[in-house]
Write a protein that holds these residues in place. Structure first.
Motif: not given
Ligand SMILES: [Zn+2]
Length: 215
Positions: A31, A128-129, A168-169
């Motif tokens: 991430g 991240w999310t 995560n990206w």
């Protein structure tokens, strides 16, 4: 008005694997800012990369017929975009501001009796999310339901994952479908057949459409 807006949405299809092995063995952070690194591409189950691409191509055609725009992270056996890993795959879809990133995979297991389809979605992780968690879960629900309905595959349900780099990206809603087990003799044969691939694709396209309407 809504129909027009929905029809113009871009769906980013990501057929799994296909990263050249030398690149696939490189590691990348799981991430943004993460100290945990994972291989860019473990290679997947035997035959998975090809099956994933074939299903993606069929799904692409169906989505185009429904009026969506479609981008694909790879259209051949090899994934070459950017630095070549799951970070690059997510960034490819981010850059295109996709309404959904749909990652297409098939499972493998040392237990050849395992079979069935599941849909993975990102766990909630602040920074991240959190921006994509809600719609991703919604997409996962509608795609899993539709995939099982169209294929009759055993329903292995939804799986929340915090460890997937490609989740995560992502800055766009993202799910990963495990369309079945390559390692199950019967299901592996089905996954390699045109007729079953088309049923999988129909399930995915219908699930995407159901999500895009509600989203
Ligand atoms: Zn895979």
């Amino acid at each position: 008005m809504l129909a027009e807006a929905v029809a113009a949405a871009l769906i980013c299809l990501d057929p799994g694997h296909g990263t050249p092995p030398a690149v696939g063995r490189q590691r990348e952070p799981t991430g943004p800012g993460s100290r945990v690194y994972k291989e860019k591409d473990g290679g997947g189950a035997a035959g998975e990369a090809e099956v994933a691409l074939q299903i993606a191509e069929r799904t692409r055609r169906l989505l185009l017929q429904r009026g969506y725009r479609v981008a694909m992270t790879r259209t051949g056996p090899t994934f070459r975009y950017g630095s070549g890993g799951n970070v690059a795959r997510a960034q490819y879809c981010n850059r295109r501001k996709a309404a959904l990133m749909l990652r297409i995979h098939a499972d493998g297991s040392t237990d050849s009796s395992r079979r069935g389809a599941s849909t993975l979605y990102p766990a909630l992780h602040r920074g991240w999310t959190d921006d994509v968690y809600g719609p991703s879960l919604q997409a996962a629900r509608s795609i899993q339901r539709s995939l099982v309905a169209w294929t009759g595959a055993r329903d292995l349900g939804l799986v929340r994952r915090s460890d997937l780099t490609g989740f995560n990206w992502a800055n766009v809603p993202v799910v990963l479908v495990e369309t079945g087990f390559m390692t199950n003799p019967a299901e592996g044969l089905l996954l390699r057949s045109a007729a079953y691939q088309q049923r999988v694709a129909r399930g995915l396209a219908a699930g995407v459409a159901a999500f895009a309407v509600s989203y």
